[in-house]
Design an enzyme around this catalytic site. Structure first.
Site, PDB file in Angstrom:
ATOM      1  N   LYS A  31       1.101  -0.842  -0.334  1.00  0.00           N
ATOM      2  CA  LYS A  31      -0.423   0.213  -0.022  1.00  0.00           C
ATOM      3  C   LYS A  31       0.784   1.480  -0.652  1.00  0.00           C
ATOM      4  O   LYS A  31       1.494   1.183   0.492  1.00  0.00           O
ATOM      5  CB  LYS A  31      -0.702  -0.004   1.023  1.00  0.00           C
ATOM      6  CG  LYS A  31      -1.756   0.730   1.504  1.00  0.00           C
ATOM      7  CD  LYS A  31      -2.847   0.962   1.986  1.00  0.00           C
ATOM      8  CE  LYS A  31      -4.264   2.034   3.281  1.00  0.00           C
ATOM      9  NZ  LYS A  31      -4.489   1.879   3.470  1.00  0.00           N
ATOM     10  N   SER A  86      -9.831  -0.310   7.076  1.00  0.00           N
ATOM     11  CA  SER A  86      -8.962  -0.444   5.323  1.00  0.00           C
ATOM     12  C   SER A  86      -8.235  -1.773   5.594  1.00  0.00           C
ATOM     13  O   SER A  86      -8.053  -2.387   4.492  1.00  0.00           O
ATOM     14  CB  SER A  86      -8.207   0.229   5.577  1.00  0.00           C
ATOM     15  OG  SER A  86      -8.825   1.339   5.681  1.00  0.00           O
ATOM     16  N   SER A  92      -9.399   1.122   2.993  1.00  0.00           N
ATOM     17  CA  SER A  92      -8.554   2.335   2.082  1.00  0.00           C
ATOM     18  C   SER A  92      -7.825   1.644   1.074  1.00  0.00           C
ATOM     19  O   SER A  92      -7.313   2.068   0.327  1.00  0.00           O
ATOM     20  CB  SER A  92      -8.059   3.701   2.874  1.00  0.00           C
ATOM     21  OG  SER A  92      -7.074   3.257   3.605  1.00  0.00           O
TER      22      SER A  92
END
Length: 603
Positions: free
Chosen positions: A77, A175, A151
């Site tokens: 990420k 997330s 996210s």
């Protein structure tokens, strides 16, 4: 021929059979080029760099599978630093070029894993839906019209699409779990502090957690064990204190009728009910519990002063670059200006009051099973109402880090049309990370929903997670130390956990001892007696705790070998024969719990 989903077992077997990591890298490159979702990655590792990384791996460790993650491709990420690739947090103007890997990336690379790129995310990790990025919205691998979840959007899609074996995400509000549910994956959310956040752009620094997306529970746990461990550079890093859970008939908390909310999505509700049935079939005791104090704690994350932590993370950049923020993200973060230091303390007081209320529920259950997300939406539906609909996704996830929980999100199957998946979470107290895994793995296997976009994939036996029971001493308890009895805390407080329920063989009698506080029974063996046995529980204690526990057992009780009805002999509570003189024989009740219940009813 590689499978669609690149789980660890499949790749390790392929390497053992002669596949070269160079061949795998070429396959990854080809798959990424063929992908129909351009929003998965923000920055890819260059093709030449990937090949060079493989050459370096082969020079360092030429024997296939010579390192724990030898040649395993993973994605990161883009709020987690990877040396050689920019970190943007989903905001190009914020980009910087780290000189060092984040602690978790460094550990994975040392284990032989290969970074294939940095993935898309809701900007500054603020969102649970995946649409708040200037790089576009990654799509559900099952329907391009639907959100991927966020996210950690790109991280989940990369694994579910077969572009990486696992990926790293982060989780403040959910997330690392919601995208797993929407893409038929496992999401491992460690206890806060178990995995260091060094080299991670914070969202809410005090409750942020680095997470793992994987094809199955075994893969996710294997990766988590590599990235976990104390790091003094992270002020919120903690030494692990592993907690245990019963391996036999765990008490699982499920939503009571008052706290069920699926926002009209009956398919997800039906899948949640089906998961409850599977848990029951696997031996769990299902316990409806009051989710209200957990929900109220969850609401603090976005409707309380914790929003100010998001501002603390980017306040300098916001002051100079407000125009570079996604409008929704900016609105959320700027709302932090409504909170002052007094509000921060008031929020903390409220959280601690709610924590006390949750303790009463934890005493009734071993862990919780909740919907990972109660519903899903199309991208257009999300964009039409971005804050309210995003909050729906977090109804059952937002509390976990505030209340210091471990969680594992697992697939729960597909809607009746086989169109979209849903998931459930197992949520346990701090440091139950390993203890949750066997049941989570069993639940995933029982769901028979495949892995990622390959809904027919079979979970490999090699990835199966089992309870080992290593480094513990079993002890049979018969009275005041039983679950929910007055002295049970003497076991749980020493790291004890229930292994199973059972019965003695038929040669034992049970007596109610007089003058004991709290009331206690005495178990005595009578070789000439042929009864139905006495109900007991077998608990496990670490050896040092067992020794301390035994030292403090008051006379006339002691520890001896107890014969159970399965033929095993286990150390447990026995009573000296002289103490039963004049004591009431309560053998007919079959156990202490039944006697206490009958006595309370006036029997």
């Amino acid at each position: 021929m590689l499978p669609t989903i690149l789980d660890l077992t499949s790749l390790k077997e392929a390497y053992a059979a002669g596949l070269s990591p160079l061949d795998l890298v070429e396959e990854i490159i080809a798959r990424c080029k063929a992908s129909d979702d351009p929003a998965i990655f923000i920055t890819m590792t260059s093709e030449d760099s990937l090949r060079e990384t493989v050459h370096q791996l082969l020079a360092k460790s030429p024997v296939p599978n010579g390192l724990p993650l030898w040649g395993i491709p993973f994605a990161v990420k883009d709020n987690i630093d990877v040396a050689g690739l920019p970190t943007t947090a989903g905001c190009p103007a914020f980009a910087y070029h780290p000189q060092e890997d984040a602690a978790v990336v460094s550990r994975l690379r040392a284990a032989g894993a290969i970074v294939i790129g940095k993935t898309n995310l809701d900007q500054f990790a603020t969102g649970l839906n995946g649409t708040r990025s200037p790089h576009g919205a990654p799509r559900s691998v099952f329907d391009r019209n639907y959100v991927s979840g966020g996210s950690s959007s790109g991280s989940a899609v990369a694994v579910a699409a077969g572009l990486a074996s696992f990926s790293l995400g982060t989780d403040t509000a959910g997330s690392g779990r919601v995208p797993a549910a929407f893409n038929n994956l496992v999401g491992i959310k460690p206890t806060p502090g178990l995995v260091p956040n060094v080299g991670v752009v914070p969202a809410c620094r005090s409750v942020d957690v680095v997470t793992v997306f994987a094809a199955n529970v075994g893969d996710g746990i294997a990766v988590r064990k590599i990235i976990e461990g104390f790091d003094a550079r992270d002020p919120f890093s903690r030494q692990a204190l592993p907690a245990h859970l019963p391996s036999d008939r765990p008490r699982i908390g499920v939503l009571d009728s008052a706290e069920r909310e699926f926002y009209g999505n009956r398919d997800v509700e039906a899948l949640y009910d089906a998961a409850i049935d599977r848990a029951r079939s696997l031996g769990a005791v299902i316990v409806p519990f009051d989710y209200a104090p957990f929900r109220q704690a969850a609401e603090l994350l976005y409707s309380g002063p914790w929003v100010a932590e998001r501002l603390a993370a980017v306040k300098g950049f916001l002051a100079t670059n407000a125009q570079d923020f996604d409008p929704t993200v900016r609105a959320i973060i700027e709302a932090a200006k409504n909170y002052d230091a007094v509000a921060a303390f008031e929020g903390r007081y409220k959280l601690e009051a709610l924590r006390q209320k949750t303790k009463a529920e934890w005493e009734r259950v071993d862990f919780l099973m909740l919907p990972t997300s109660p519903t899903t939406y199309t991208i257009e539906e999300m964009r039409a109402d971005p804050i309210a609909r995003n909050s729906h996704f977090g109804r059952y996830t937002n509390f976990a880090n505030l209340l210091d929980c471990a969680a594992i999100a697992i697939p729960a199957g597909f809607d009746p049309d086989g169109h979209l998946p849903a998931g459930v979470m197992l949520v346990g107290p701090a440091f139950t990370d390993d203890a949750l895994a066997p049941f989570a793995d069993a639940m995933h296997r029982a769901a028979d929903s495949g892995m990622g976009k390959d809904r027919t994939a079979k979970l490999p036996d090699a990835s199966r997670v089992t309870s080992t029971g290593n480094d513990v001493v079993p002890i049979v308890v018969v009275g005041a130390h039983l679950t929910d009895m007055p002295l049970n805390h003497e076991l749980t407080g020493k790291g004890g956990y229930r292994l199973k329920t059972g019965r003695t063989d038929g040669s034992y009698r049970l007596f109610a001892l007089s003058g004991t506080i709290p009331p206690k029974p005495g178990l005595v063996r009578d070789p000439g007696f042929a009864g139905d046995g006495i109900a007991v529980e077998v608990w496990a204690l670490p050896p040092a705790a067992f020794a301390h526990f035994v030292q403090n057992i008051p006379a006339p009780l002691g520890i001896g070998k107890i014969l159970l009805d399965d033929g095993s002999r286990v150390s447990g509570f026995l009573c000296e024969a002289h103490a039963i003189t004049g004591a009431k024989d309560i053998t007919e009740f079959g156990g202490w719990r039944n006697f206490i219940r009958a006595a309370g009813a006036g029997a």
